[in-house]
Write an enzyme that holds these catalytic residues in place. Structure first.
Site, PDB file in Angstrom:
ATOM      1  N   GLU A   1      16.612   9.946   2.192  1.00 24.91           N
ATOM      2  CA  GLU A   1      15.239  10.547   1.663  1.00 24.91           C
ATOM      3  C   GLU A   1      15.347  12.015   1.883  1.00 24.91           C
ATOM      4  O   GLU A   1      15.559  12.645   2.866  1.00 24.91           O
ATOM      5  CB  GLU A   1      13.971  10.101   2.366  1.00 24.91           C
ATOM      6  CG  GLU A   1      12.782  10.586   1.751  1.00 24.91           C
ATOM      7  CD  GLU A   1      11.540  10.354   2.599  1.00 24.91           C
ATOM      8  OE1 GLU A   1      11.533  10.256   3.821  1.00 24.91           O
ATOM      9  OE2 GLU A   1      10.399  10.446   2.129  1.00 24.91           O
TER      10      GLU A   1
ATOM     11  N   GLU B   1      14.654  17.006   6.180  1.00 22.94           N
ATOM     12  CA  GLU B   1      13.567  17.915   6.142  1.00 22.94           C
ATOM     13  C   GLU B   1      13.739  19.330   6.401  1.00 22.94           C
ATOM     14  O   GLU B   1      14.188  19.188   7.745  1.00 22.94           O
ATOM     15  CB  GLU B   1      12.139  17.051   6.786  1.00 22.94           C
ATOM     16  CG  GLU B   1      10.955  18.058   6.824  1.00 22.94           C
ATOM     17  CD  GLU B   1      10.503  18.604   5.484  1.00 22.94           C
ATOM     18  OE1 GLU B   1      10.333  17.790   4.684  1.00 22.94           O
ATOM     19  OE2 GLU B   1      10.511  19.732   5.262  1.00 22.94           O
TER      20      GLU B   1
ATOM     21  N   ASP C   1       8.504  19.206  -4.800  1.00 23.86           N
ATOM     22  CA  ASP C   1       7.946  20.430  -5.236  1.00 23.86           C
ATOM     23  C   ASP C   1       8.357  20.454  -6.948  1.00 23.86           C
ATOM     24  O   ASP C   1       9.462  20.112  -7.265  1.00 23.86           O
ATOM     25  CB  ASP C   1       8.631  21.438  -4.619  1.00 23.86           C
ATOM     26  CG  ASP C   1       7.591  22.913  -5.007  1.00 23.86           C
ATOM     27  OD1 ASP C   1       7.091  22.857  -6.136  1.00 23.86           O
ATOM     28  OD2 ASP C   1       7.577  23.966  -4.227  1.00 23.86           O
TER      29      ASP C   1
ATOM     30  N   ASP D   1       3.049  12.468  -7.795  1.00 27.02           N
ATOM     31  CA  ASP D   1       1.914  12.431  -8.530  1.00 27.02           C
ATOM     32  C   ASP D   1       1.800  13.593  -9.504  1.00 27.02           C
ATOM     33  O   ASP D   1       0.650  13.932 -10.191  1.00 27.02           O
ATOM     34  CB  ASP D   1       0.626  12.757  -7.500  1.00 27.02           C
ATOM     35  CG  ASP D   1       0.870  14.350  -7.093  1.00 27.02           C
ATOM     36  OD1 ASP D   1       1.735  14.565  -6.332  1.00 27.02           O
ATOM     37  OD2 ASP D   1      -0.033  15.010  -6.827  1.00 27.02           O
TER      38      ASP D   1
ATOM     39  N   THR E   1       3.770   7.617   1.186  1.00 26.73           N
ATOM     40  CA  THR E   1       3.961   8.695   1.815  1.00 26.73           C
ATOM     41  C   THR E   1       2.522   9.488   2.464  1.00 26.73           C
ATOM     42  O   THR E   1       1.365   8.694   1.741  1.00 26.73           O
ATOM     43  CB  THR E   1       4.716   9.767   0.908  1.00 26.73           C
ATOM     44  OG1 THR E   1       3.710  10.275  -0.021  1.00 26.73           O
ATOM     45  CG2 THR E   1       5.969   9.267   0.325  1.00 26.73           C
ATOM     46  N   GLU E   2       2.475  10.390   2.949  1.00 26.07           N
ATOM     47  CA  GLU E   2       1.108  10.760   3.307  1.00 26.07           C
ATOM     48  C   GLU E   2       0.510  11.434   2.232  1.00 26.07           C
ATOM     49  O   GLU E   2      -0.902  11.428   1.795  1.00 26.07           O
ATOM     50  CB  GLU E   2       1.300  11.928   4.428  1.00 26.07           C
ATOM     51  CG  GLU E   2       1.656  11.765   5.777  1.00 26.07           C
ATOM     52  CD  GLU E   2       3.158  11.369   6.023  1.00 26.07           C
ATOM     53  OE1 GLU E   2       3.863  11.527   5.199  1.00 26.07           O
ATOM     54  OE2 GLU E   2       3.612  11.157   7.205  1.00 26.07           O
ATOM     55  N   TYR E   3       1.293  12.168   1.411  1.00 28.48           N
ATOM     56  CA  TYR E   3       0.925  12.735   0.110  1.00 28.48           C
ATOM     57  C   TYR E   3       0.096  11.907  -0.801  1.00 28.48           C
ATOM     58  O   TYR E   3      -0.738  11.947  -1.213  1.00 28.48           O
ATOM     59  CB  TYR E   3       1.960  13.432  -0.494  1.00 28.48           C
ATOM     60  CG  TYR E   3       1.928  15.035  -0.548  1.00 28.48           C
ATOM     61  CD1 TYR E   3       2.099  15.580   0.648  1.00 28.48           C
ATOM     62  CD2 TYR E   3       1.735  15.748  -1.772  1.00 28.48           C
ATOM     63  CE1 TYR E   3       2.174  17.033   0.790  1.00 28.48           C
ATOM     64  CE2 TYR E   3       1.843  17.133  -1.674  1.00 28.48           C
ATOM     65  CZ  TYR E   3       1.996  17.742  -0.467  1.00 28.48           C
ATOM     66  OH  TYR E   3       2.038  19.015  -0.392  1.00 28.48           O
ATOM     67  N   GLU E   4       1.034  10.728  -0.963  1.00 27.28           N
ATOM     68  CA  GLU E   4       0.595   9.509  -1.894  1.00 27.28           C
ATOM     69  C   GLU E   4      -0.605   8.886  -1.579  1.00 27.28           C
ATOM     70  O   GLU E   4      -1.747   8.547  -2.394  1.00 27.28           O
ATOM     71  CB  GLU E   4       1.676   8.562  -1.780  1.00 27.28           C
ATOM     72  CG  GLU E   4       1.505   7.309  -2.768  1.00 27.28           C
ATOM     73  CD  GLU E   4       2.674   6.544  -2.545  1.00 27.28           C
ATOM     74  OE1 GLU E   4       3.816   6.907  -1.968  1.00 27.28           O
ATOM     75  OE2 GLU E   4       2.809   5.422  -3.241  1.00 27.28           O
TER      76      GLU E   4
END
Lengths: 213, 213
Positions: free
Chosen positions: B45, B70, B119, B155, B192-195
């Site tokens: 990832e 990361e 990004d 997204d 994911t957290e964002y999702e």
């Protein structure tokens, strides 16, 4: 609204043989001869419905010749009215079931194909009926010129996702994708009747353009 | 929230060398040796953020080994906490800027790459920074096994549309596309957290899986 019986429809379509091609199978290999300017690119819409798209496109692109196929007689009369109203000379309509385009067109006869809001056939067992199933892509590839393109528009998520994968697996290249066409505000987008109806409800409209190679 | 200064972060990452790879460049060509079961497929990832995805995936797929990269130290500590909490042994984390994956991995070392909510770099002039720009695809192709796959989730409409075209133009095949992942209710989807944050607002989540050939 699709009226089953329009007894005047036959007469109306026959009267306007300057737009409606009366013997389309006899035109195979010589479609361009139908147009005032035969050397223009030839674009084909499969399933023209009530004709808002093809009439609008014919006005917007007077350097392109258009053919619209629609199998439902009571629907294509609407398209004929719109084309007559647009008062352009670069459009012909065909009232046929386009089961196999190779019966209507010679190889390399078409430059671009539009599939607008085609029946999504959502059930897996009906996959073969979707107009982006590989057997249809084989037809399109044959009647299109080398590197010919297909533009697909739909409000149906399943058909869109399926078609992107089907195009790719067939070896086509994606040239453009929009998953919310109306958010893009493309000033050249010509809406179909369906599109107008569904996008006004906030439903996203999907579009992609793919090229054979 | 991305805290700029976490003075304890260095220590915390060093303490847990059973998860955090301390000298990742020295691992080139022998990543699989880090795992209890070295012959399992190796999934990577890029941009693991706070680690909800990789921690969830590592629990769901105990027959796969995972590496998460990361670059932001104050963020990867969150991922480390989640991996420790998941209490699995099939995940390693790397705190590096993955500018060129070929410095970290040998050819054919990876089986699958995940790009989650990267990004979008929406301005045209920043196209080269998007993780699906062709220079990145060249890297991925090299470190992936033959017919290796990329799964992209985002997204961001623009990044999704761009990536589909970029994959296709690079010669990749689309294997799966969803333009509204959460409407599909895929029981295997790990958020994911964002999702979680964006889909709860009704924002569609886009996903595609594409394969090199």
């Amino acid at each position: 609204m699709r009226l089953r019986n329009k007894p005047w429809a036959d007469d109306f379509l026959k009267e306007h043989d300057e737009v409606v091609v009366q013997e389309p199978f006899a035109q195979k290999g010589k479609w361009k001869e139908l147009f005032e300017e035969p050397e223009r690119p030839l674009h084909l819409e499969i399933g023209s419905g009530k004709g808002q798209f093809i009439a609008g496109m014919s006005k917007q692109h007077d350097d392109i010749n258009f053919i619209g196929i629609e199998r439902v007689k009571s629907v294509i009369v609407g398209a004929l009215k719109k084309v007559l109203k647009a008062d352009t000379t670069n459009t012909r309509l065909v009232n046929e079931d386009a089961e196999d385009l190779r019966e209507l067109f010679d190889p390399n006869e078409i430059d671009h194909i539009y599939l607008n809001f085609s029946d999504p056939w959502p059930k897996n067992k009906h996959e073969k009926r979707r107009l982006t199933y590989h057997t249809f892509l084989e037809q399109y590839k044959e009647v299109l010129k080398a590197e010919g393109e297909i533009t697909l528009k739909t409000d149906n998520r399943g058909l869109f996702e399926y078609s992107l994968v089907s195009f790719s697996q067939f070896g086509m290249l994606l040239e453009e994708v929009s998953v919310d066409l109306h958010a893009d505000e493309d000033p050249l987008n010509v809406e179909t009747e369906y599109e107008e109806k569904f996008s006004s409800k906030g439903q996203p409209i999907y579009r992609c353009r793919a090229r054979f190679q």
